[in-house]
Design a protein around this motif. Structure first.
Motif, PDB file in Angstrom:
ATOM      1  N   LEU A   1       0.680  -0.697  -0.625  1.00  0.00           N
ATOM      2  CA  LEU A   1      -0.039   0.067  -0.266  1.00  0.00           C
ATOM      3  C   LEU A   1       0.760   1.019   0.457  1.00  0.00           C
ATOM      4  CD1 LEU A   1      -2.519  -1.171   2.833  1.00  0.00           C
ATOM      5  CD2 LEU A   1      -2.827  -1.148   0.671  1.00  0.00           C
ATOM      6  N   PRO A   2       0.360   2.268  -0.624  1.00  0.00           N
ATOM      7  CA  PRO A   2       1.648   3.505  -0.037  1.00  0.00           C
ATOM      8  C   PRO A   2       1.739   3.137   1.087  1.00  0.00           C
ATOM      9  CG  PRO A   2      -0.666   4.126  -1.554  1.00  0.00           C
ATOM     10  CD  PRO A   2      -0.922   2.658  -0.977  1.00  0.00           C
ATOM     11  N   ALA A   3       2.776   4.384   1.834  1.00  0.00           N
ATOM     12  CA  ALA A   3       2.878   5.317   3.365  1.00  0.00           C
ATOM     13  C   ALA A   3       1.309   5.793   3.413  1.00  0.00           C
ATOM     14  CB  ALA A   3       3.890   4.950   3.714  1.00  0.00           C
ATOM     15  N   GLY A   4       1.624   6.457   4.608  1.00  0.00           N
ATOM     16  CA  GLY A   4       0.762   7.055   4.935  1.00  0.00           C
ATOM     17  C   GLY A   4       0.912   7.754   6.047  1.00  0.00           C
ATOM     18  N   PRO A   5       0.287   8.213   7.041  1.00  0.00           N
ATOM     19  CA  PRO A   5       0.253   9.682   8.539  1.00  0.00           C
ATOM     20  C   PRO A   5      -0.443   8.409   8.979  1.00  0.00           C
ATOM     21  CG  PRO A   5      -1.046  10.877   7.050  1.00  0.00           C
ATOM     22  CD  PRO A   5      -1.134   9.566   6.459  1.00  0.00           C
ATOM     23  N   GLY A   6      -0.634   6.855   8.566  1.00  0.00           N
ATOM     24  CA  GLY A   6      -0.718   6.024   9.771  1.00  0.00           C
ATOM     25  C   GLY A   6      -0.349   4.709   9.890  1.00  0.00           C
ATOM     26  N   THR A   7       0.970   5.100   9.105  1.00  0.00           N
ATOM     27  CA  THR A   7       1.670   4.600   8.766  1.00  0.00           C
ATOM     28  C   THR A   7       3.240   3.940  10.126  1.00  0.00           C
ATOM     29  OG1 THR A   7       1.694   4.501   6.310  1.00  0.00           O
ATOM     30  CG2 THR A   7       3.488   2.646   6.747  1.00  0.00           C
ATOM     31  N   PRO A   8       3.182   2.783  10.533  1.00  0.00           N
ATOM     32  CA  PRO A   8       4.436   3.107  11.348  1.00  0.00           C
ATOM     33  C   PRO A   8       5.490   2.868  11.146  1.00  0.00           C
ATOM     34  CG  PRO A   8       3.228   0.772  11.392  1.00  0.00           C
ATOM     35  CD  PRO A   8       2.131   1.750  10.371  1.00  0.00           C
ATOM     36  N   THR A   9       6.788   3.363  11.337  1.00  0.00           N
ATOM     37  CA  THR A   9       8.064   3.482  10.867  1.00  0.00           C
ATOM     38  C   THR A   9       8.537   2.485  11.301  1.00  0.00           C
ATOM     39  OG1 THR A   9       9.019   4.582  12.546  1.00  0.00           O
ATOM     40  CG2 THR A   9       7.939   5.729  10.286  1.00  0.00           C
ATOM     41  N   ARG A  10       8.145   1.388  11.997  1.00  0.00           N
ATOM     42  CA  ARG A  10       9.185   0.233  12.532  1.00  0.00           C
ATOM     43  C   ARG A  10       8.226  -1.141  11.909  1.00  0.00           C
ATOM     44  NH1 ARG A  10      10.696   3.902  15.571  1.00  0.00           N
ATOM     45  NH2 ARG A  10      12.519   3.624  16.488  1.00  0.00           N
ATOM     46  N   PRO A  11       8.523  -2.610  11.853  1.00  0.00           N
ATOM     47  CA  PRO A  11       8.449  -3.451  11.520  1.00  0.00           C
ATOM     48  C   PRO A  11       6.614  -3.997  12.886  1.00  0.00           C
ATOM     49  CG  PRO A  11      10.347  -3.663  10.975  1.00  0.00           C
ATOM     50  CD  PRO A  11      10.103  -2.530  11.902  1.00  0.00           C
TER      51      PRO A  11
ATOM     52  N   LEU B   1       8.225   0.388   4.344  1.00  0.00           N
ATOM     53  CA  LEU B   1       8.858   0.402   2.924  1.00  0.00           C
ATOM     54  C   LEU B   1       9.165   1.470   2.812  1.00  0.00           C
ATOM     55  CD1 LEU B   1       7.642  -3.274   1.170  1.00  0.00           C
ATOM     56  CD2 LEU B   1       9.924  -3.043   2.666  1.00  0.00           C
ATOM     57  N   GLY B   2       9.738   2.678   3.276  1.00  0.00           N
ATOM     58  CA  GLY B   2       9.367   4.256   3.048  1.00  0.00           C
ATOM     59  C   GLY B   2       8.960   4.566   2.149  1.00  0.00           C
ATOM     60  N   ASP B   3       8.423   4.978   1.257  1.00  0.00           N
ATOM     61  CA  ASP B   3       6.523   5.664   0.867  1.00  0.00           C
ATOM     62  C   ASP B   3       6.028   4.036   0.579  1.00  0.00           C
ATOM     63  OD1 ASP B   3       7.627   3.897  -1.227  1.00  0.00           O
ATOM     64  OD2 ASP B   3       7.747   6.190  -2.683  1.00  0.00           O
ATOM     65  N   ARG B   4       6.185   3.051   1.133  1.00  0.00           N
ATOM     66  CA  ARG B   4       5.188   1.813   0.618  1.00  0.00           C
ATOM     67  C   ARG B   4       5.260   1.266   2.243  1.00  0.00           C
ATOM     68  NH1 ARG B   4       7.536  -1.359  -2.816  1.00  0.00           N
ATOM     69  NH2 ARG B   4       9.556  -0.486  -2.066  1.00  0.00           N
ATOM     70  N   VAL B   5       3.890   0.633   2.109  1.00  0.00           N
ATOM     71  CA  VAL B   5       4.310  -0.349   3.413  1.00  0.00           C
ATOM     72  C   VAL B   5       3.421  -1.810   3.184  1.00  0.00           C
ATOM     73  CG1 VAL B   5       2.187   0.342   3.965  1.00  0.00           C
ATOM     74  CG2 VAL B   5       3.059  -0.730   5.784  1.00  0.00           C
TER      75      VAL B   5
ATOM     76  N   ARG C   1      -4.896   2.288  -1.023  1.00  0.00           N
ATOM     77  CA  ARG C   1      -5.328   1.850  -2.916  1.00  0.00           C
ATOM     78  C   ARG C   1      -4.344   0.916  -2.427  1.00  0.00           C
ATOM     79  NH1 ARG C   1      -1.771   4.550  -6.466  1.00  0.00           N
ATOM     80  NH2 ARG C   1      -0.924   6.032  -4.035  1.00  0.00           N
ATOM     81  N   ARG C   2      -4.396  -0.554  -3.925  1.00  0.00           N
ATOM     82  CA  ARG C   2      -3.571  -1.202  -3.476  1.00  0.00           C
ATOM     83  C   ARG C   2      -2.378  -1.098  -4.832  1.00  0.00           C
ATOM     84  NH1 ARG C   2      -7.826  -6.287  -1.840  1.00  0.00           N
ATOM     85  NH2 ARG C   2      -9.008  -4.644  -0.226  1.00  0.00           N
TER      86      ARG C   2
END
Ligand SMILES: Cc1cc2nc3c(=O)[nH]c(=O)nc-3n(C[C@H](O)[C@H](O)[C@H](O)COP(=O)(O)OP(=O)(O)OC[C@H]3O[C@@H](n4cnc5c(N)ncnc54)[C@H](O)[C@@H]3O)c2cc1C
Length: 426
Positions: free
Chosen positions: A286-296, A309-313, A351-352
């Protein structure tokens, strides 16, 4: 007749997934000339190693077979969105596998399995640090810790109970309070009862890691041949004399079958049976956004992994014993995303960018099959790394190289014996 322009190596490795490439790495380091053949390209989507979530480090060392799993599994079988499924079919190999799996659902087996898998993961992490320090692999391993998120109080209590056993074995696992979680992951909304932090949680970028490892192998003289499918073997007595591929024949001194779930078919050509089942899983990028953690983050009860994964998750999960079938079930994919939103409500799953299915090579006890193939003096097997193959492959590859080289193994080889289920050792 050998392939023109290609010299016969000391060792031929079949399969260029993470397991085959790690075997090749340690075989080369042991001084052998090595060729790796794969029917696809390195890192292409058909390999299980190519689209997974890339968790490595010391978290997630539990075998799949645990007390209580048969009862939970039966409940899950009735729910199409559950993290576990078996496609019912009359298949002797599946029934034998399930019988061994059921036998391993005891406290004693689970504890022993945990010890063995943790030792393999600890060794693998140390080896990965060495491998990824090479120029070609720069940036493919990150170590920022891993969060275990529990949605329910019951799940959190269960997770906390694992801390003493983990820390006693050197795993830096601890409770992560709300304030520290907010400091580590500012702005991320976690709908959880509690979280743990494993400071040794690490991540491999896939498929970049595979492509870089293949490049590093080539730079060290390993011939990595793609578009070459192994179709047949020429055998005399207890030895393979030649390996026939779609792009020619090779006559190596030693053969290593490291072809993931397809190892069973490869070994069958030699009359060798492997107790191995494909277990399908999916990832959605998915595209990364404000709700995306930065750690696994591992979503504990839901058995879903979230890998930034940077700009993706990438979000991954499910384990379906559905044979050699990598088709995508939209219902199961929706189930994974639904679970992810339960823990991370702000995650944008609309958005997948990519939906992928991969087949994990699973053994009933979750330990890999590493060692000599029964009935042969020059054939070995390295497969069965199951749900944690990225995290086990380096230590497994080193053990395989020691066995092939006749060196003193630094792990007890009988634990991983290829025929342990048929001989009743496991
Ligand atoms: C959804 C999902 C998430 C996962 N997440 C993680 C994770 O976070 N951490 C982790 O540690 N593990 C994870 N795994 C497990 C991990 O991906 C596997 O254990 C690992 O990739 C297995 O690697 P392999 O090299 O054995 O098999 P593969 O990667 O499948 O490689 C086998 C190779 O053999 C080749 N091959 C097959 N037959 C032939 C033939 N006849 N001739 C030539 N070549 C052949 C294939 O083309 C393929 O390239 C996950 C798996 C899934 C499905």
């Amino acid at each position: 007749m050998t392939t023109p322009g290609r010299t016969d190596p000391d060792v031929l490795v079949v399969g260029a997934g993470v397991v085959g490439l790690c075997c090749a790495w340690f075989l080369r380091r042991a001084g052998h000339t090595v060729t790796v053949v794969d029917r696809g390209e390195v890192g292409d989507a058909a390999a299980c190693s190519a689209g997974n979530t890339g968790f490595v480090g010391t978290q997630g060392s539990a075998p799949l077979a645990e007390p209580g799993v048969p009862a939970t599994g039966i409940r899950w079988l009735l729910r199409p969105e559950s993290p576990f499924a078996v496609r019912p079919r009359l298949d002797g190999a599946l029934l034998a596998w399930l019988w061994h799996f059921r036998r391993h659902c005891t406290e004693q087996h689970a504890r022993a399995g945990f010890e063995t898998l943790l030792a393999l993961k600890q060794r693998s992490l140390a080896l990965l640090r060495e491998i990824c320090a090479e120029d070609e692999l720069a940036g493919t391993l990150t170590e920022r810790g891993m969060i275990l998120a529990c949605h329910t109080e019951q799940g959190y209590a269960k997770a906390r109970r694992t801390i003493p056993a983990a820390t006693a074995r050197g795993v830096p696992l601890r409770e992560l309070g709300r304030a520290e979680l907010a400091r580590l992951e500012p702005g991320v909304d976690f709908a959880v009862a509690g979280t743990l932090l494993n400071e040794e949680g690490a991540a491999l970028r896939v498929p970049a890691f595979l492509v870089a490892l293949a490049a590093a192998l080539r730079a060290r003289g390993v011939d990595v041949v793609t578009g070459a499918e192994v179709r047949d073997f020429e055998v005399t007595g207890r030895r393979v004399r030649a390996v026939r591929t779609t792009s020619g024949e090779l006559r190596p001194a030693e053969v290593v079958i490291a072809a993931g779930v397809w190892s069973a078919a490869c070994a069958r050509m030699l009359g060798v049976g492997l107790t191995l089942q494909p277990a399908k899983g999916y990832t959605v990028t998915l595209p990364a956004g404000p709700g995306t953690p930065t750690r696994p983050v591992l979503l504990s009860e839901g058995k879903v992994a979230v890998m930034p994964l940077g700009d993706r998750v990438r979000v991954g999960g499910t384990l379906e014993l559905s044979g050699l079938d990598a088709s995508i079930s939209p219902r199961r994919v929706d189930g994974i995303l639904h679970t992810a939103r339960r823990y991370l409500p702000a995650l944008d799953t609309g958005r997948r960018l990519d939906v992928w299915a991969g087949l994990r090579p699973c053994t009933p006890d979750s330990l890999p099959l590493i060692g000599r193939a029964d009935g042969y003096d020059n054939v070995s097997v390295a497969t069965g790394h199951g749900h944690i193959g990225m995290g086990l492959a380096p230590a497994g590859g080193k053990l395989l190289a020691q066995i092939v080289s006749g060196a003193e193994p630094d792990l007890p080889p009988e634990t991983f014996a290829v025929d342990r289920f048929r001989k009743g050792i496991s």
